[in-house]
Design a protein around this motif. Structure first.
Motif, PDB file in Angstrom:
ATOM      1  N   MET A   1       0.833  -1.192   0.000  1.00 41.82           N
ATOM      2  CA  MET A   1       0.000   0.000   0.000  1.00 41.82           C
ATOM      3  C   MET A   1       0.879   1.258   0.000  1.00 41.82           C
ATOM      4  SD  MET A   1      -3.085   0.772   2.654  1.00 41.82           S
ATOM      5  CE  MET A   1      -4.110   2.210   2.461  1.00 41.82           C
ATOM      6  N   GLU A   2       0.357   2.327  -0.613  1.00 46.04           N
ATOM      7  CA  GLU A   2       1.085   3.602  -0.567  1.00 46.04           C
ATOM      8  C   GLU A   2       0.381   4.532   0.389  1.00 46.04           C
ATOM      9  OE1 GLU A   2       1.996   5.490  -4.261  1.00 46.04           O
ATOM     10  OE2 GLU A   2       2.814   3.638  -5.100  1.00 46.04           O
ATOM     11  N   LEU A   3       1.124   5.067   1.328  1.00 44.73           N
ATOM     12  CA  LEU A   3       0.504   5.924   2.337  1.00 44.73           C
ATOM     13  C   LEU A   3       1.126   7.311   2.322  1.00 44.73           C
ATOM     14  CD1 LEU A   3       0.443   3.342   5.244  1.00 44.73           C
ATOM     15  CD2 LEU A   3      -1.587   4.501   4.375  1.00 44.73           C
ATOM     16  N   LYS A   4       0.258   8.323   2.235  1.00 47.07           N
ATOM     17  CA  LYS A   4       0.723   9.702   2.361  1.00 47.07           C
ATOM     18  C   LYS A   4       0.305  10.177   3.751  1.00 47.07           C
ATOM     19  CE  LYS A   4       0.369  11.459  -2.291  1.00 47.07           C
ATOM     20  NZ  LYS A   4      -0.791  11.808  -3.079  1.00 47.07           N
ATOM     21  N   ILE A   5       1.280  10.530   4.570  1.00 51.98           N
ATOM     22  CA  ILE A   5       0.982  10.881   5.952  1.00 51.98           C
ATOM     23  C   ILE A   5       1.338  12.335   6.225  1.00 51.98           C
ATOM     24  CG2 ILE A   5       1.445  10.303   8.380  1.00 51.98           C
ATOM     25  CD1 ILE A   5       0.093   8.028   6.826  1.00 51.98           C
ATOM     26  N   ALA A   6       0.366  13.084   6.762  1.00 51.70           N
ATOM     27  CA  ALA A   6       0.653  14.438   7.237  1.00 51.70           C
ATOM     28  C   ALA A   6       1.095  14.316   8.685  1.00 51.70           C
ATOM     29  CB  ALA A   6      -0.592  15.309   7.141  1.00 51.70           C
ATOM     30  N   VAL A   7       2.250  14.879   9.013  1.00 56.15           N
ATOM     31  CA  VAL A   7       2.766  14.795  10.381  1.00 56.15           C
ATOM     32  C   VAL A   7       2.652  16.186  11.012  1.00 56.15           C
ATOM     33  CG1 VAL A   7       4.717  14.163  11.826  1.00 56.15           C
ATOM     34  CG2 VAL A   7       4.367  12.993   9.643  1.00 56.15           C
ATOM     35  N   LEU A   8       1.883  16.274  12.112  1.00 51.90           N
ATOM     36  CA  LEU A   8       1.692  17.549  12.813  1.00 51.90           C
ATOM     37  C   LEU A   8       2.229  17.417  14.235  1.00 51.90           C
ATOM     38  CD1 LEU A   8      -0.202  17.912  10.320  1.00 51.90           C
ATOM     39  CD2 LEU A   8      -1.865  18.971  11.835  1.00 51.90           C
ATOM     40  N   PRO A   9       3.508  17.734  14.440  1.00 47.76           N
ATOM     41  CA  PRO A   9       4.111  17.532  15.772  1.00 47.76           C
ATOM     42  C   PRO A   9       3.576  18.483  16.838  1.00 47.76           C
ATOM     43  CG  PRO A   9       5.792  17.687  14.033  1.00 47.76           C
ATOM     44  CD  PRO A   9       4.505  18.153  13.446  1.00 47.76           C
ATOM     45  N   GLY A  10       3.258  19.727  16.469  1.00 42.73           N
ATOM     46  CA  GLY A  10       2.673  20.664  17.432  1.00 42.73           C
ATOM     47  C   GLY A  10       3.644  21.181  18.473  1.00 42.73           C
ATOM     48  N   ASP A  11       3.184  21.200  19.740  1.00 39.82           N
ATOM     49  CA  ASP A  11       3.902  21.921  20.803  1.00 39.82           C
ATOM     50  C   ASP A  11       4.422  20.994  21.902  1.00 39.82           C
ATOM     51  OD1 ASP A  11       2.994  24.276  19.518  1.00 39.82           O
ATOM     52  OD2 ASP A  11       1.078  24.115  20.580  1.00 39.82           O
ATOM     53  N   GLY A  12       5.188  21.592  22.808  1.00 37.76           N
ATOM     54  CA  GLY A  12       5.654  20.890  24.013  1.00 37.76           C
ATOM     55  C   GLY A  12       6.403  19.624  23.656  1.00 37.76           C
ATOM     56  N   ILE A  13       5.964  18.498  24.238  1.00 43.52           N
ATOM     57  CA  ILE A  13       6.623  17.217  23.951  1.00 43.52           C
ATOM     58  C   ILE A  13       6.226  16.660  22.590  1.00 43.52           C
ATOM     59  CG2 ILE A  13       6.883  16.520  26.376  1.00 43.52           C
ATOM     60  CD1 ILE A  13       4.274  14.792  25.871  1.00 43.52           C
ATOM     61  N   GLY A  14       5.284  17.347  21.913  1.00 42.89           N
ATOM     62  CA  GLY A  14       4.784  16.865  20.622  1.00 42.89           C
ATOM     63  C   GLY A  14       5.872  16.425  19.650  1.00 42.89           C
ATOM     64  N   PRO A  15       6.838  17.315  19.337  1.00 43.39           N
ATOM     65  CA  PRO A  15       7.866  16.935  18.352  1.00 43.39           C
ATOM     66  C   PRO A  15       8.669  15.695  18.759  1.00 43.39           C
ATOM     67  CG  PRO A  15       7.857  19.306  18.685  1.00 43.39           C
ATOM     68  CD  PRO A  15       6.917  18.736  19.706  1.00 43.39           C
ATOM     69  N   GLU A  16       8.921  15.522  20.075  1.00 43.51           N
ATOM     70  CA  GLU A  16       9.728  14.370  20.514  1.00 43.51           C
ATOM     71  C   GLU A  16       8.975  13.052  20.331  1.00 43.51           C
ATOM     72  OE1 GLU A  16      11.586  15.261  24.526  1.00 43.51           O
ATOM     73  OE2 GLU A  16      10.653  17.169  24.058  1.00 43.51           O
ATOM     74  N   ILE A  17       7.701  13.035  20.708  1.00 44.03           N
ATOM     75  CA  ILE A  17       6.951  11.780  20.558  1.00 44.03           C
ATOM     76  C   ILE A  17       6.600  11.534  19.094  1.00 44.03           C
ATOM     77  CG2 ILE A  17       6.079  11.662  22.930  1.00 44.03           C
ATOM     78  CD1 ILE A  17       3.385  12.711  21.828  1.00 44.03           C
ATOM     79  N   SER A  18       6.396  12.637  18.355  1.00 43.98           N
ATOM     80  CA  SER A  18       6.100  12.524  16.935  1.00 43.98           C
ATOM     81  C   SER A  18       7.217  11.785  16.209  1.00 43.98           C
ATOM     82  CB  SER A  18       5.920  13.933  16.355  1.00 43.98           C
ATOM     83  OG  SER A  18       5.762  13.882  14.965  1.00 43.98           O
ATOM     84  N   ALA A  19       8.469  12.150  16.539  1.00 47.07           N
ATOM     85  CA  ALA A  19       9.623  11.527  15.882  1.00 47.07           C
ATOM     86  C   ALA A  19       9.621  10.013  16.108  1.00 47.07           C
ATOM     87  CB  ALA A  19      10.912  12.149  16.414  1.00 47.07           C
ATOM     88  N   GLN A  20       9.232   9.589  17.310  1.00 45.29           N
ATOM     89  CA  GLN A  20       9.204   8.148  17.596  1.00 45.29           C
ATOM     90  C   GLN A  20       8.080   7.455  16.822  1.00 45.29           C
ATOM     91  OE1 GLN A  20      11.927   7.262  19.005  1.00 45.29           O
ATOM     92  NE2 GLN A  20      12.282   9.461  19.288  1.00 45.29           N
TER      93      GLN A  20
END
Ligand code: IPM
Ligand code: MG
Length: 353
Positions: A1-20
């Motif tokens: 399957m091909e998946l296009k994902i929008a990643v919205l890290p946001g604020d605070g700890i958002g970017p750190e957990i987003s990366a994981q």
């Protein structure tokens, strides 16, 4: 399957957990032969600082052009303590829900055996509790007509029949796949909007005789959730009641940092942890990435990629069993693992299993 994902890290700890979350998603896609493409977009306080809008048009466009949104968290205390602030990060979340037509918010309340001691409830009450709260997300008081002056203020709790019907249909689909027990939560003894909910619910229930439907007032449901959480299988309710009950639900399991959620509806679905942006922990590499990682599992399951979701859940359980845990759930004397280390352990598990 091909998946296009929008990643919205946001604020605070958002970017750190987003990366994981992204690393786990990439590892699963590699393993199962899916092609994935990420587009990053700003939201929340970060977007207010950068462009003055917590859900900019460009972010909306990226979401609309994607198959799913991986969202992390928004919120910054500098806005909470400023009553004169004209725009707030939370408005970005509400705008995203409204513009993407995300009327169904799915919040599973499940227990993890190794965290039951963290629950404020007695072990025997909470062990084995497993239910889903389906919260209506684009109607009711959140979006109804509002008024405020110095002497008077109101929020209107308006619902239409189609809005109630479509969320009930979602709830019945979940009930059919689970233990076939649906609880409709309202305040029909007082509120007109709730009486319409109950009337519509009784009509829709006739289409699903194999599901046992019961009706409960919200105050009683709040009580039942702590007296006997195992009573519930699927619960469906309006926006404001759902906001309150899902916070209650998330803490009774003792696993607040582990619970993911999905918001689905007319356009691109959004997958996000239920916890907030925890600004005090920003940059400290201590936030638990598991709720975000489990929201990636929900994302795969949404596209019927069940094996992919299962492997993520298995990896998360294995990390807990191996005591590879962030500080707030680590056992006494256990080794110290940060956000990144827990994420990396799970990625490695996925690659090697
Ligand atoms: C939630 C949150 C939001 C809500 C806030 C941040 C606007 O509490 O997702 O439950 O009230 O819906
Ligand atoms: Mg809430």
């Amino acid at each position: 399957m091909e998946l296009k994902i929008a990643v919205l890290p946001g604020d605070g700890i958002g970017p750190e957990i987003s990366a994981q979350g992204v690393d786990v998603m990439t590892a699963v896609c590699e393993k199962f032969g899916h092609k994935v493409e990420y587009k990053y977009a700003i939201c929340g306080a970060d977007a207010i600082d950068k462009v003055g809008d917590p859900f900019p048009e460009e972010t909306f466009k990226i979401c609309m052009e994607s198959d799913a949104v991986l969202f992390s968290a928004v919120g910054d205390p500098k806005f909470d303590n400023d009553p004169t602030a004209k725009v707030r990060p939370e408005q970005g979340l509400l705008a995203m829900r409204k513009k993407l037509g995300l009327f169904a918010n799915i919040r599973p309340v499940e227990t993890f055996d190794c965290l039951i001691h963290k629950s404020p409830l007695k072990d025997e009450l909470v062990r084995g509790a497993d239910f889903i709260c389906i919260r209506e997300l684009t109607g009711g008081m959140y979006f109804g007509e509002k008024y405020q002056d110095n002497e008077k203020a109101y929020d209107t709790n308006a619902y239409t029949r189609p809005e109630i019907e479509r969320i009930l249909e979602v709830a019945y689909q979940y009930a059919l796949r689970r233990r076939k027990h649906l609880t409709v939560v309202d305040k029909a003894n007082v509120l007109a909007s709730s009486r319409l909910w109950r009337q519509v619910a009784k009509e829709v229930a006739e289409k699903y005789p194999e599901v046992e439907t019961d009706y409960m007032f919200v105050d009683n449901a709040a009580m039942r959730m702590i007296q006997d959480p195992k009573f519930f299988d699927v619960m469906v309710t309006e926006n404001t009641f759902g906001d309150i009950l899902t916070d209650e639900g998330s803490c009774i399991t003792g696993s607040m940092g582990l619970l993911p959620s999905a918001s689905t509806g007319e356009h691109t679905p959004v997958f996000e942890p239920i916890h907030g942006s925890w600004p005090q922990a920003k940059g400290l590499n201590i936030a638990n990435p598991l709720a975000q990682i489990l929201s990636v599992a929900m994302l795969f399951e949404y596209f019927n990629l069940t094996e992919e979701g299962k492997l993520i859940r298995e990896a998360v359980n294995a990390s807990l069993d191996a005591d590879v845990r962030t500080p707030e759930i680590q056992v006494e004397g256990g080794a110290r693992y940060g956000t990144k280390e827990v994420g990396a352990w799970i990625v490695n598990y996925i690659r090697t299993h």
